[in-house]
Design an enzyme around this catalytic site. Structure first.
Site, PDB file in Angstrom:
ATOM      1  N   ASP A  97       4.999 -17.556 -23.274  1.00  0.00           N
ATOM      2  CA  ASP A  97       4.137 -18.055 -23.214  1.00  0.00           C
ATOM      3  C   ASP A  97       2.655 -18.208 -24.104  1.00  0.00           C
ATOM      4  O   ASP A  97       1.852 -17.452 -24.473  1.00  0.00           O
ATOM      5  CB  ASP A  97       3.595 -17.899 -21.746  1.00  0.00           C
ATOM      6  CG  ASP A  97       2.726 -19.048 -20.905  1.00  0.00           C
ATOM      7  OD1 ASP A  97       2.577 -19.778 -21.117  1.00  0.00           O
ATOM      8  OD2 ASP A  97       1.700 -18.184 -19.976  1.00  0.00           O
ATOM      9  N   SER A 104       6.007 -11.086 -16.858  1.00  0.00           N
ATOM     10  CA  SER A 104       5.068 -11.547 -15.077  1.00  0.00           C
ATOM     11  C   SER A 104       5.953 -11.472 -13.708  1.00  0.00           C
ATOM     12  O   SER A 104       7.463 -11.276 -13.306  1.00  0.00           O
ATOM     13  CB  SER A 104       6.032 -13.143 -14.428  1.00  0.00           C
ATOM     14  OG  SER A 104       4.695 -13.992 -15.243  1.00  0.00           O
ATOM     15  N   HIS A 157      -3.340 -12.538 -15.814  1.00  0.00           N
ATOM     16  CA  HIS A 157      -3.748 -13.685 -14.165  1.00  0.00           C
ATOM     17  C   HIS A 157      -2.826 -12.154 -12.950  1.00  0.00           C
ATOM     18  O   HIS A 157      -2.008 -11.540 -13.089  1.00  0.00           O
ATOM     19  CB  HIS A 157      -2.534 -15.087 -14.720  1.00  0.00           C
ATOM     20  CG  HIS A 157      -3.420 -15.239 -15.392  1.00  0.00           C
ATOM     21  ND1 HIS A 157      -2.972 -16.836 -16.133  1.00  0.00           N
ATOM     22  CD2 HIS A 157      -4.168 -15.204 -16.239  1.00  0.00           C
ATOM     23  CE1 HIS A 157      -3.335 -16.875 -16.560  1.00  0.00           C
ATOM     24  NE2 HIS A 157      -3.634 -16.105 -17.354  1.00  0.00           N
ATOM     25  N   ASN A 159      -1.987 -13.085  -8.617  1.00  0.00           N
ATOM     26  CA  ASN A 159      -1.509 -14.403  -7.706  1.00  0.00           C
ATOM     27  C   ASN A 159      -1.702 -13.863  -6.288  1.00  0.00           C
ATOM     28  O   ASN A 159      -1.202 -12.238  -6.496  1.00  0.00           O
ATOM     29  CB  ASN A 159      -0.169 -14.847  -7.454  1.00  0.00           C
ATOM     30  CG  ASN A 159       0.239 -14.989  -9.670  1.00  0.00           C
ATOM     31  OD1 ASN A 159      -0.756 -16.054  -9.673  1.00  0.00           O
ATOM     32  ND2 ASN A 159       0.695 -14.438 -10.439  1.00  0.00           N
ATOM     33  N   HIS A 243      -4.060 -18.134  -8.391  1.00  0.00           N
ATOM     34  CA  HIS A 243      -3.848 -18.230  -9.176  1.00  0.00           C
ATOM     35  C   HIS A 243      -5.222 -17.950 -10.161  1.00  0.00           C
ATOM     36  O   HIS A 243      -5.760 -18.883 -10.657  1.00  0.00           O
ATOM     37  CB  HIS A 243      -4.080 -19.120 -10.136  1.00  0.00           C
ATOM     38  CG  HIS A 243      -2.821 -19.367 -11.310  1.00  0.00           C
ATOM     39  ND1 HIS A 243      -2.714 -19.566 -12.767  1.00  0.00           N
ATOM     40  CD2 HIS A 243      -2.038 -17.983 -11.722  1.00  0.00           C
ATOM     41  CE1 HIS A 243      -2.675 -19.255 -13.603  1.00  0.00           C
ATOM     42  NE2 HIS A 243      -2.091 -18.278 -13.067  1.00  0.00           N
TER      43      HIS A 243
END
Length: 500
Positions: A97, A104, A157, A159, A243
């Site tokens: 990414d 992830s 990040h 979620n 997010h």
């Protein structure tokens, strides 16, 4: 409302290559791709086959879709660039990414499980660096940090599954104050102030200097405190995926646990419309000011005219969390740990050095400064900062503190080792990971909410829809998956499955 919803962590790793002159070094995207593909090939997963059909990076939660011609190239994450990109058998995604190898983690129900599978990601990445380094004859290193201090920042990040019934405007109104103030708890600590570290000093967080606006769709430019990407990876009519892009990559397990656990409580407060009214007057300025204040005394103005510290804001959210009607065992443990931490920070930040990255790192840096009489601009301190984030236990200063008992741990090495090849049992990640693990040779494409295989006798395709994040658990489908001899036998388990 259940006390355990669904959440997950994503980590983009900093990457470096040793022994190759800068002028001859490959592009970071090539290097990241080499790391990811080397690992996938080492476990027999080829180069991976990601299914982009359910990706929707330009749908905005404010009710519109950004035209593709207006989007930056970084936003077009629904385009296959031919890089390593796969679903793993532990339910996680491993891919490239924005020139970084990224792991992830799978969907989990508790903050503690988020740390177990997050640590499993580090173990996978460490193994990846070993095979990738051996292949090219040069050492590759990965770091759990969020900036190269040359102007680039990369994300860690979070979620959180949120009810679609919650108006997005309420999320923006309520959650902003929580996110800008929590750096006192979840900050990883950083040598240098500003995007390039141009000003001398130490700050609490690695990310705050890179945020420019309050609300937006982007994640790599014009970074917002509230990201509006509306890509639920679940039934859109029921769920949002909040997010969160403001957090740091934590090495300290307690800090990571509090990051996920307190944010999950905050989301539930927003859902229940019980959030405290603590809206910063200028959120971006407040985010940076709080990070630039390692002594935790600076106040920031609120929209109602009050001035409060970050500790005041966190205390208000904590007290609101105690009013939630349903609190499970982990919720209560989180609230108690949160309170103890805020009390310790008010008394002396050094008391938190056994739980928080920024405090542990600052204490370490202060010892070097005192011993060698170093200024904050001394390059040795920047190296200490980097070495703290190294994922290799042989070099990582954070993991050295952990082994010495100076950073508390929550999970065991045995749990982390098992999580490398085993999905969490209580979300759809179980079904996805187990099916991928058993039938990867027949897999045509994998996404968070669906798996596509060849049909019977190689004719047509079969897609198994996994749009319920709370379904597909080990209890619900484990025996059937274990007994299946081919994926087409599992069609009746997943509503919406089709053959074509």
């Amino acid at each position: 409302m259940t006390s355990g919803r669904v959440h997950g962590l994503e980590t983009e790793y900093g990457i470096s290559l040793l022994g190759v002159p800068a002028a001859e070094a490959p592009h970071p995207m090539y290097l990241a791709n080499h790391v990811v593909r080397s690992y996938l090939e080492s476990i027999g997963f080829g180069t991976g086959r990601w299914d982009y059909t359910a990706e929707s990076p330009l749908i905005d939660a404010r009710g519109f879709t950004m035209p593709r011609e207006r989007a930056s190239l970084d936003q077009l994450t629904d385009v296959d660039q031919g890089l390593g990109n796969a679903m793993l058998d532990n339910g996680a995604r491993l891919y490239v990414d924005h020139a970084h190898p990224e792991y992830s983690g799978p969907e989990v129900r508790t903050a503690r499980d988020a740390i177990v599978w997050d640590r499993a990601g580090d173990a996978i990445m460490l193994a990846a660096t070993h095979v990738a380094s051996a292949a090219i004859g040069h050492e590759i290193r990965l770091y759990r940090n969020n900036t190269d201090s040359k102007g680039a920042s990369y994300g860690t990040h979070e979620n959180y599954l949120v009810s679609r019934a919650v108006p997005f405007g309420r999320i923006v109104r309520d959650l902003t104050g929580f996110l800008v103030s929590r750096t006192v708890v979840i900050g990883a600590g950083r040598v240098g102030i500003g995007q390039t570290g141009q000003a001398v000093g130490f700050q609490l967080g690695q990310r705050p200097d890179f945020f420019e606006t309050e609300v937006a769709l982007e994640t790599t430019v014009h970074r917002p405190i509230i990201n509006t990407r509306d890509e639920p990876h679940a039934l859109r009519r029921l769920w949002r995926r909040l997010h969160v892009i403001t957090g740091d990559a934590n090495q300290a397990q307690v800090a990571g646990w509090l990051k996920v656990g307190t944010a999950a409580l905050a989301v539930r407060l927003v859902e229940a419309d019980r959030a405290p009214d603590l809206r910063p007057l200028r959120p971006v300025d407040a985010f940076r000011a709080i990070s630039h204040d390692p002594d935790l005394t600076r106040t920031v103005p609120l929209q109602d005219g009050r001035k409060v510290t970050a500790l005041d804001i966190q205390q208000a959210w904590l007290e609101a969390g105690r009013t939630l009607p349903v609190l499970g065992a982990e919720d209560l443990a989180l609230l108690d740990a949160w309170q103890q931490l805020l009390d310790d920070l008010r008394a002396d930040w050094r008391r938190a050095a056994d739980r928080l990255d920024w405090a542990a790192k600052r204490l370490l840096l202060e010892s070097y400064r005192a011993r060698d009489r170093l200024g904050w601009d001394d390059p040795k301190l920047a190296l200490v900062d980097l070495q703290y984030a190294d994922i290799d236990p042989a070099r990582s200063l954070a993991l050295r503190l952990e082994r010495a008992g100076r950073l508390r741990t929550l999970v065991t090495p045995e749990e982390v080792a098992a999580a490398r090849r085993t999905p969490p049992p209580d979300t759809r990640a179980w079904a996805r990971g187990r099916i991928v693990g058993r039938f990867v040779d027949q897999l045509l494409g994998a996404g968070w909410d669906g798996l596509t295989f060849s049909g019977e006798h190689g004719r047509g395709i079969v897609r198994l829809e996994l749009t319920d994040p709370l379904g597909g658990t080990r209890e619900q489908v484990g025996d059937r998956i274990d007994r299946a001899t081919r994926p087409t036998e599992l069609g009746d388990l997943f509503p919406g499955t089709y053959a074509g």
